[in-house]
Design an enzyme around this catalytic site. Structure first.
Site, PDB file in Angstrom:
ATOM      1  N   ARG A 129      39.197  38.653  40.336  1.00 50.90           N
ATOM      2  CA  ARG A 129      38.940  38.614  41.892  1.00 50.90           C
ATOM      3  C   ARG A 129      37.828  37.729  42.279  1.00 50.90           C
ATOM      4  NH1 ARG A 129      38.735  43.911  45.846  1.00 50.90           N
ATOM      5  NH2 ARG A 129      40.943  43.462  45.520  1.00 50.90           N
ATOM      6  N   ARG A 162      39.095  50.362  43.712  1.00 57.05           N
ATOM      7  CA  ARG A 162      40.445  50.577  43.504  1.00 57.05           C
ATOM      8  C   ARG A 162      41.089  49.727  42.613  1.00 57.05           C
ATOM      9  NH1 ARG A 162      41.954  53.338  48.125  1.00 57.05           N
ATOM     10  NH2 ARG A 162      39.847  53.174  48.259  1.00 57.05           N
ATOM     11  N   THR A 163      41.081  48.332  43.204  1.00 59.38           N
ATOM     12  CA  THR A 163      41.911  47.590  42.287  1.00 59.38           C
ATOM     13  C   THR A 163      41.522  47.318  40.915  1.00 59.38           C
ATOM     14  OG1 THR A 163      41.990  46.136  44.426  1.00 59.38           O
ATOM     15  CG2 THR A 163      42.587  44.958  42.555  1.00 59.38           C
ATOM     16  N   LYS A 185      23.176  32.573  36.704  1.00 63.37           N
ATOM     17  CA  LYS A 185      22.057  31.601  36.054  1.00 63.37           C
ATOM     18  C   LYS A 185      22.763  30.214  36.237  1.00 63.37           C
ATOM     19  CE  LYS A 185      21.372  35.075  32.553  1.00 63.37           C
ATOM     20  NZ  LYS A 185      21.960  35.632  31.262  1.00 63.37           N
ATOM     21  N   HIS A 196      46.396  38.592  47.965  1.00 58.86           N
ATOM     22  CA  HIS A 196      46.301  39.851  47.110  1.00 58.86           C
ATOM     23  C   HIS A 196      47.634  40.144  46.525  1.00 58.86           C
ATOM     24  CE1 HIS A 196      44.643  42.976  45.208  1.00 58.86           C
ATOM     25  NE2 HIS A 196      44.073  43.589  46.094  1.00 58.86           N
TER      26      HIS A 196
END
Lengths: 312, 418
Positions: A109, A59-60, A87, A137
């Site tokens: 995020r 959703r974010t 990697k 957040h």
């Protein structure tokens, strides 16, 4: 013209009440825009935004992407699963590589607390923290407060209880900071194992009994139990958690007032909240989601205007 | 080497009759030949330095370099240069290398590499094979070869019975066992001190409890077994209390404190600067107050720089992924001098020598010249230009320090900073 006091949105901790009010006023305008038949404005034309998601999100990420597209920004997406991170590339290198392709803003995020702060010191772009571990957040807290303001007229003077896993929750922390900056009183409620030992030093009350917490509050923000962040068992079973901290119709009906119910999603129906409550008119869960787009548009717009301002 | 004449040196050594007196000191062939108010010796090389003070050579009980295995962090050669410039004539070098120092050959390697240096290196063997915390390493063999203590660097001894056996077994040859004070079942994946700052920053906390529980356990074991226990780097108020009570009871225990824990609090973490990611974690003002009190009243036997170099790659990363540790040799004296008086500083920098079996010699005529030369005054801001280490991960960067080191005298050699 008013502008934000910061170049990045790394956390609510780092912004002022005036910043929050400015974001809300700007979001009012964008909320009107996204409810028009033509939902798109050219505000961020020529701005390129990279959405870097080093941790899963639905959703974010969608909300940010919609906000960006409705502002006519160019958008690139990146997720850790398909990336060079696996990697062995460092975060700074990953982001600098993307920035060298002329990206202006980064929405990130990341699973580690402070990742946004770290990045902001080492790369030359405006950073929006879309959640960093158990730290902050900020856009979630902004949209939560915006939704309270919309529903109750004002955040100041309101009593808000945040229920559930406070220990692992960036949503809780950002909400605490935002609510306090806007003049609300905050309590947390949940099993003691999921409450940080020193939380009360933030000026937050603690209530172990959900019934009493609900009786006290104007707004209950029910957090999701984040099993994925728990490496040990903080309570014996979900069933027991629900018995003590799950919100149900019976609890709400026993109150002598009608409180507002919120949830940042995704919901574990039947765990922290029952379906009949989640789907009731008392719950503003879907309003939160809609407001999320408007608030994120406001944040991106205001930060981008700082970039353009600097270049002038 | 010809004779050296230190002019107008204030002697800081409570064991010397010249304590706190301004003297000329003549050193010949590594021996303090004469101490007097004024000496004239035309053949000697005169050393005249502003506000010169001298004390017994300093000792750091917990130093890490990177050789063998992690030479990119620090080599023995440059590490020793760093120690010399920082005023240390002796260091206990932890075996946190690759491979770890868990056998006679490892100890031989370090001794061989450092023989004859102006800084005396005392290797610390690991307590257990490969520092895995399972089976005891060959402690007697390592001790015979020159290991002065046994320590799995910053790894808690999880198994109480292992420490019990170690404390019993080492009694035969007076081995000094070190036990890192952290109960891993309580510390878990904690990164920083559990307090209001960890809460604000969303960083997992290491409660003071984890240190105090482990120390309590270790002291109970020591009371049962006898033996010699050193608890490296305590950091909490209650830990000071626990050690104080144990000493009062007559237990053979000593402890140190890291300069980081004595000077810095977890308020430093605000910007997620990984130079402040150290073990033990930076605690609070309240803890510092008790640690300072413990240092002054002798509960804490010495201060260590807890010198732990790490590469840029190890440190310039997300806080969760960064390595623990800070370099500290270069800033140790200045940081200490900024918070306590000169006599306390010198006591803190020499107090653990005997415990680690290092011969101490007073600043007196006839003694071997084992000296640190310094100026206790003058403040300055510690910056990268003061760093000699290969790695630059210093928690003290930007801090205001006091006093400068002029050099050291040891092993018939003198090392003077430019």
């Amino acid at each position: 013209m008013s502008e934000l006091s910061v170049k990045h949105l790394l956390g609510i901790k780092y912004i002022t009440e005036d910043d929050i009010q400015l974001i809300f006023e700007t979001a009012d305008h964008f909320k009107e825009v996204i409810n028009r038949p033509i939902k798109k404005v050219p505000s961020l034309r020529d701005i390129t935004i990279a959405n870097l998601f080093f941790e899963n999100s639905t959703r974010t990420r969608l909300s940010f992407e919609l906000a960006e597209k409705r502002l006519s920004a160019d958008v690139v997406n990146f997720s850790a699963g398909s990336s060079s991170v696996k990697k062995g590339e460092t975060l700074i290198d990953t982001v600098n590589n993307i920035l060298s392709m002329k990206v202006d803003m980064v929405v990130m995020r990341h699973p580690n607390p402070g990742a946004g702060v770290f990045l902001s010191k080492h790369v030359d772009a405006s950073i929006v923290n879309a959640g960093d571990g158990a730290h902050e957040h900020p856009t979630q807290a902004l949209l939560d407060c915006y939704s309270i303001r919309e529903k109750l007229g004002d955040v100041s003077g309101k009593k808000v209880v945040i229920v559930g896993d406070i220990l692992h929750s960036r949503v809780a922390l950002s909400n605490i900071f935002a609510l306090q900056k806007l003049g609300a009183t905050v309590k947390v409620c949940g099993p003691k194992t999921l409450i940080p030992k020193y939380i009360e030093q933030l000026g937050v009350g603690f209530e172990s009994n959900l019934k009493k917490a609900l009786q006290w509050c104007d707004v209950a923000n029910m957090l999701r139990v984040q099993n994925e962040r728990m490496d040990i068992s903080y309570f014996p079973s979900t069933r027991e958690y629900t018995q003590q901290f799950g919100l149900n119709r019976q609890l709400l009906d026993a109150l002598d007032k009608e409180i507002v119910v919120m949830h940042p999603g995704p919901i574990n129906r039947g765990v922290e909240i029952t379906s009949d409550v989640a789907d009731s008119k008392q719950a503003i869960i879907l309003d939160q989601v809609q407001n999320g787009v408007a608030v994120r548009m406001a944040v991106l717009y205001l930060l981008a205007s700082k970039i353009q301002h600097n270049e002038d | 080497m010809s004779a050296t004449l230190l002019k107008n040196a204030t002697i800081v050594d409570p064991t010397s009759k010249h304590h706190l007196k301004k003297r000329d000191v003549l050193v010949e062939k590594g021996i303090i030949k004469k101490i007097a108010a004024s000496i004239s010796e035309p053949k000697a090389k005169e050393i005249v330095l502003k506000n010169l003070h001298i004390s017994q050579g300093w000792f750091d009980s917990s130093v890490c370099f990177g050789e063998p295995g992690y030479e990119d962090r620090e080599t023995i050669e440059n590490g020793l240069k760093t120690a010399a410039r920082s005023g240390f004539t002796a260091i206990a070098l932890n075996g946190a290398t690759q491979p770890v120092l868990d056998s006679k050959s490892g100890i031989q390697y370090v001794k061989g590499k450092t023989a004859g240096n102006v800084v005396e290196v005392y290797p610390v063997g690991t307590l257990t094979m490969q520092a895995k915390g399972e089976d005891l390493a060959e402690l007697f063999d390592m001790k015979t070869e020159g290991a002065i203590s046994f320590y799995d660097y910053q790894k808690p001894i999880e198994n109480a019975n292992l420490l019990k056996i170690a404390l019993q077994y080492t009694q035969n040859f007076e081995g000094l066992v070190q036990s890192f004070p952290m109960d891993p079942s309580i510390a878990r994946k904690g990164l920083v001190n559990e307090e209001i700052n960890s809460t604000k920053l969303g960083l997992k906390g290491i409660p003071a409890l984890s240190e105090e529980l482990q120390i309590t356990r270790d002291l109970y074991l020591l009371e049962y077994t006898g033996g010699k226990l050193h608890i490296p780097t305590i950091s909490t108020k209650k830990s000071v209390q626990l050690i104080k009570e144990a000493k009062k009871k007559g237990l053979d225990v000593t402890c140190s404190v890291s300069i980081n824990n004595l000077c810095l609090t977890d308020d430093e973490l605000e910007n997620f600067d990984t130079n402040f990611k150290v073990l033990p974690p930076l605690r609070t003002k309240k803890d510092i107050k008790s640690l300072l009190k413990g240092l002054k009243d002798g509960t804490i036997d010495g201060v260590t720089s807890n010198h732990d170099p790490h590469t840029i790659e190890d440190k310039k990363t997300e806080f969760d992924h960064a390595a623990y540790g800070s370099i500290g040799l270069e800033s140790c004296f200045g940081a200490l001098q900024a918070i306590v008086n000169t006599e306390t500083s010198i006591k803190a920098l020499t107090g653990l020598k005997e415990r680690f079996g290092i011969h101490t010699t007073p600043v007196s005529e006839g003694s071997k010249a084992n000296l640190t030369l310094f100026n206790p005054e003058g403040t300055f801001q510690f910056s990268e230009e003061h760093i000699v280490s290969t790695s630059k991960n210093a928690a003290m960067l930007g801090k205001t320090l006091k006093g400068t080191v002029y050099g050291i005298f040891h092993n018939k050699k003198i090392f003077l900073n430019e």
